[in-house]
Structures are given as structure tokens and as C-alpha cells.
Design a protein around this motif. Structure first.
Motif, PDB file in Angstrom:
ATOM      1  N   GLU A  39      81.217  36.270  70.168  1.00  0.00           N
ATOM      2  CA  GLU A  39      81.756  35.330  69.185  1.00  0.00           C
ATOM      3  C   GLU A  39      80.896  35.307  67.928  1.00  0.00           C
ATOM      4  OE1 GLU A  39      83.189  30.672  68.884  1.00  0.00           O
ATOM      5  OE2 GLU A  39      81.967  31.287  70.592  1.00  0.00           O
ATOM      6  N   TYR A  40      81.557  35.424  66.783  1.00  0.00           N
ATOM      7  CA  TYR A  40      80.893  35.341  65.487  1.00  0.00           C
ATOM      8  C   TYR A  40      80.700  33.872  65.127  1.00  0.00           C
ATOM      9  CZ  TYR A  40      81.380  40.278  64.151  1.00  0.00           C
ATOM     10  OH  TYR A  40      81.260  41.644  64.059  1.00  0.00           O
ATOM     11  N   LEU A  41      79.448  33.472  64.915  1.00  0.00           N
ATOM     12  CA  LEU A  41      79.118  32.092  64.585  1.00  0.00           C
ATOM     13  C   LEU A  41      78.660  32.036  63.133  1.00  0.00           C
ATOM     14  CD1 LEU A  41      77.119  31.319  67.841  1.00  0.00           C
ATOM     15  CD2 LEU A  41      79.512  30.767  67.360  1.00  0.00           C
ATOM     16  N   TYR A  65      80.317  25.425  60.032  1.00  0.00           N
ATOM     17  CA  TYR A  65      81.494  24.622  60.376  1.00  0.00           C
ATOM     18  C   TYR A  65      81.154  23.630  61.471  1.00  0.00           C
ATOM     19  CZ  TYR A  65      83.381  28.648  58.023  1.00  0.00           C
ATOM     20  OH  TYR A  65      83.597  29.635  57.109  1.00  0.00           O
ATOM     21  N   GLU A  66      81.853  22.547  61.487  1.00  0.00           N
ATOM     22  CA  GLU A  66      81.681  21.500  62.492  1.00  0.00           C
ATOM     23  C   GLU A  66      83.055  21.270  63.119  1.00  0.00           C
ATOM     24  OE1 GLU A  66      79.275  19.749  64.610  1.00  0.00           O
ATOM     25  OE2 GLU A  66      78.168  20.119  62.784  1.00  0.00           O
ATOM     26  N   GLN A  67      83.509  22.272  63.883  1.00  0.00           N
ATOM     27  CA  GLN A  67      84.837  22.193  64.495  1.00  0.00           C
ATOM     28  C   GLN A  67      84.727  22.423  65.996  1.00  0.00           C
ATOM     29  OE1 GLN A  67      86.215  25.099  61.050  1.00  0.00           O
ATOM     30  NE2 GLN A  67      87.765  24.912  62.592  1.00  0.00           N
ATOM     31  N   GLU A  68      85.638  21.814  66.725  1.00  0.00           N
ATOM     32  CA  GLU A  68      85.705  22.100  68.153  1.00  0.00           C
ATOM     33  C   GLU A  68      86.159  23.525  68.345  1.00  0.00           C
ATOM     34  OE1 GLU A  68      87.383  19.546  71.045  1.00  0.00           O
ATOM     35  OE2 GLU A  68      87.031  17.774  69.799  1.00  0.00           O
ATOM     36  N   GLY A  69      85.716  24.120  69.416  1.00  0.00           N
ATOM     37  CA  GLY A  69      86.141  25.473  69.723  1.00  0.00           C
ATOM     38  C   GLY A  69      85.214  26.545  69.184  1.00  0.00           C
ATOM     39  N   ILE A  70      84.259  26.183  68.321  1.00  0.00           N
ATOM     40  CA  ILE A  70      83.275  27.152  67.845  1.00  0.00           C
ATOM     41  C   ILE A  70      82.059  27.031  68.751  1.00  0.00           C
ATOM     42  CG2 ILE A  70      81.796  27.871  65.931  1.00  0.00           C
ATOM     43  CD1 ILE A  70      83.907  26.788  64.030  1.00  0.00           C
ATOM     44  N   TYR A  72      78.887  27.042  68.948  1.00  0.00           N
ATOM     45  CA  TYR A  72      77.527  26.827  68.477  1.00  0.00           C
ATOM     46  C   TYR A  72      76.588  26.386  69.598  1.00  0.00           C
ATOM     47  CZ  TYR A  72      79.003  27.308  63.604  1.00  0.00           C
ATOM     48  OH  TYR A  72      79.482  27.782  62.404  1.00  0.00           O
ATOM     49  N   SER A  73      77.126  25.899  70.696  1.00  0.00           N
ATOM     50  CA  SER A  73      76.264  25.505  71.817  1.00  0.00           C
ATOM     51  C   SER A  73      75.529  26.716  72.398  1.00  0.00           C
ATOM     52  CB  SER A  73      77.084  24.818  72.902  1.00  0.00           C
ATOM     53  OG  SER A  73      78.049  25.707  73.433  1.00  0.00           O
ATOM     54  N   LYS A  74      75.959  27.918  72.040  1.00  0.00           N
ATOM     55  CA  LYS A  74      75.285  29.142  72.485  1.00  0.00           C
ATOM     56  C   LYS A  74      73.945  29.328  71.783  1.00  0.00           C
ATOM     57  CE  LYS A  74      79.731  31.324  73.250  1.00  0.00           C
ATOM     58  NZ  LYS A  74      80.699  32.312  72.772  1.00  0.00           N
ATOM     59  N   ILE A  75      73.752  28.648  70.660  1.00  0.00           N
ATOM     60  CA  ILE A  75      72.497  28.757  69.914  1.00  0.00           C
ATOM     61  C   ILE A  75      71.486  27.826  70.561  1.00  0.00           C
ATOM     62  CG2 ILE A  75      71.378  28.351  67.689  1.00  0.00           C
ATOM     63  CD1 ILE A  75      74.016  29.193  66.356  1.00  0.00           C
ATOM     64  N   GLN A  76      70.526  28.435  71.253  1.00  0.00           N
ATOM     65  CA  GLN A  76      69.511  27.695  71.996  1.00  0.00           C
ATOM     66  C   GLN A  76      68.148  28.337  71.765  1.00  0.00           C
ATOM     67  OE1 GLN A  76      70.033  24.929  73.946  1.00  0.00           O
ATOM     68  NE2 GLN A  76      72.153  24.975  73.257  1.00  0.00           N
ATOM     69  N   PRO A  77      67.056  27.567  71.908  1.00  0.00           N
ATOM     70  CA  PRO A  77      65.724  28.138  71.739  1.00  0.00           C
ATOM     71  C   PRO A  77      65.506  29.356  72.636  1.00  0.00           C
ATOM     72  CG  PRO A  77      65.592  25.760  71.878  1.00  0.00           C
ATOM     73  CD  PRO A  77      67.005  26.133  72.202  1.00  0.00           C
ATOM     74  N   ASN A  78      64.809  30.336  72.112  1.00  0.00           N
ATOM     75  CA  ASN A  78      64.443  31.576  72.797  1.00  0.00           C
ATOM     76  C   ASN A  78      65.612  32.519  73.060  1.00  0.00           C
ATOM     77  OD1 ASN A  78      61.677  30.775  72.959  1.00  0.00           O
ATOM     78  ND2 ASN A  78      62.269  29.432  74.638  1.00  0.00           N
ATOM     79  N   LYS A  79      66.772  32.246  72.486  1.00  0.00           N
ATOM     80  CA  LYS A  79      67.919  33.147  72.626  1.00  0.00           C
ATOM     81  C   LYS A  79      67.940  34.100  71.432  1.00  0.00           C
ATOM     82  CE  LYS A  79      69.644  31.180  76.281  1.00  0.00           C
ATOM     83  NZ  LYS A  79      69.797  31.798  77.555  1.00  0.00           N
ATOM     84  N   SER A  80      68.174  35.377  71.701  1.00  0.00           N
ATOM     85  CA  SER A  80      68.197  36.361  70.627  1.00  0.00           C
ATOM     86  C   SER A  80      69.622  36.567  70.121  1.00  0.00           C
ATOM     87  CB  SER A  80      67.585  37.678  71.095  1.00  0.00           C
ATOM     88  OG  SER A  80      68.256  38.158  72.227  1.00  0.00           O
ATOM     89  N   PHE A  81      69.705  37.062  68.886  1.00  0.00           N
ATOM     90  CA  PHE A  81      71.003  37.230  68.241  1.00  0.00           C
ATOM     91  C   PHE A  81      70.980  38.441  67.313  1.00  0.00           C
ATOM     92  CE2 PHE A  81      68.435  34.385  65.684  1.00  0.00           C
ATOM     93  CZ  PHE A  81      68.541  34.934  64.412  1.00  0.00           C
ATOM     94  N   MET A  82      72.166  38.902  66.975  1.00  0.00           N
ATOM     95  CA  MET A  82      72.350  39.934  65.968  1.00  0.00           C
ATOM     96  C   MET A  82      72.843  39.249  64.697  1.00  0.00           C
ATOM     97  SD  MET A  82      74.323  42.782  68.267  1.00  0.00           S
ATOM     98  CE  MET A  82      75.440  41.574  68.996  1.00  0.00           C
TER      99      MET A  82
END
Length: 101
Positions: A39-41, A65-70, A72-82
Motif C-alpha cells: 500500500e502506498y502511504l 490524509y486523515e481518512q479511514e481505509g488508509i 497509516y497504522s502500518k507506520i510503527q517504530p523500527n519498521k523499514s520502508f521504501m
């Protein structure tokens, strides 16, 4: 609607994908490394301290964005991303601190 949720990341931008280090106001997408949905955040980098391409630095980010269904809860400390620009991976990073009050 722009979010007030902020977080800090350590990020590296690749010289093979970008000509310059982005400036404040840059709006890429983050895709969490282990996200099977890819998912693109949408985020905005509003403060950045990266001195050169291919060099790690820090950035302060906020959700676009501040919408349901996105997810963003996937963004957590120590998690890596592209870091994505369209289908192109232009960098990688790790979430250092979330949320920041």
C-alpha cells in the motif's frame, strides 16, 4: 485534509534514482517493506536533514490524509520502508519515532 500526526524517520535517497536530495515540502509515498499489500502511504516531509544522496539522514514527516481505509497504522517504530515516486524506489528508510507529540 492534512494530518497533524508527525513522525521521524532515518532515510537515504539513491543517486541512481534522484539527482538531488529532496527539500522540505516533498510528498512521496512510503511503502512499508513487509507490507504484502504494498500500500502506498502518502506523506509529506516537512523538515529534512540529509546532506547528500546515498547518505543517511533524518526527516520529520506527517500523513497527507486523515481518512479511514488508509493503512497509516502500518507506520510503527523500527519498521523499514521504501520511498516511492510512482513505481520507482528512490530511497529507503526506517521509522525512528512515532508518534511525536
Amino acid at each position: 485534509m492534512k494530518s497533524q500526526q508527525t513522525f521521524m524517520v532515518e532515510v537515504t535517497f539513491y543517486s541512481r534514482a534522484r539527482k538531488t536530495v529532496p527539500e522540505a515540502g516533498y510528498r512521496p509515498h512510503f511503502v512499508m517493506e513487509l507490507d504484502e499489500e504494498k500500500e502506498y502511504l502518502g506523506v509529506e516531509i516537512y523538515d529534512i536533514e540529509v546532506d547528500a544522496l546515498d547518505s543517511a539522514g533524518y526527516a520529520m514527516c506527517t500523513f497527507l490524509y486523515e481518512q479511514e481505509g488508509i493503512g497509516y497504522s502500518k507506520i510503527q517504530p523500527n519498521k523499514s520502508f521504501m520511498v516511492m515516486e510512482g513505481a520507482n524506489v528512490v530511497g529507503r528508510g526506517i521509522v525512528i519515532n512515532f508518534p511525536i507529540d
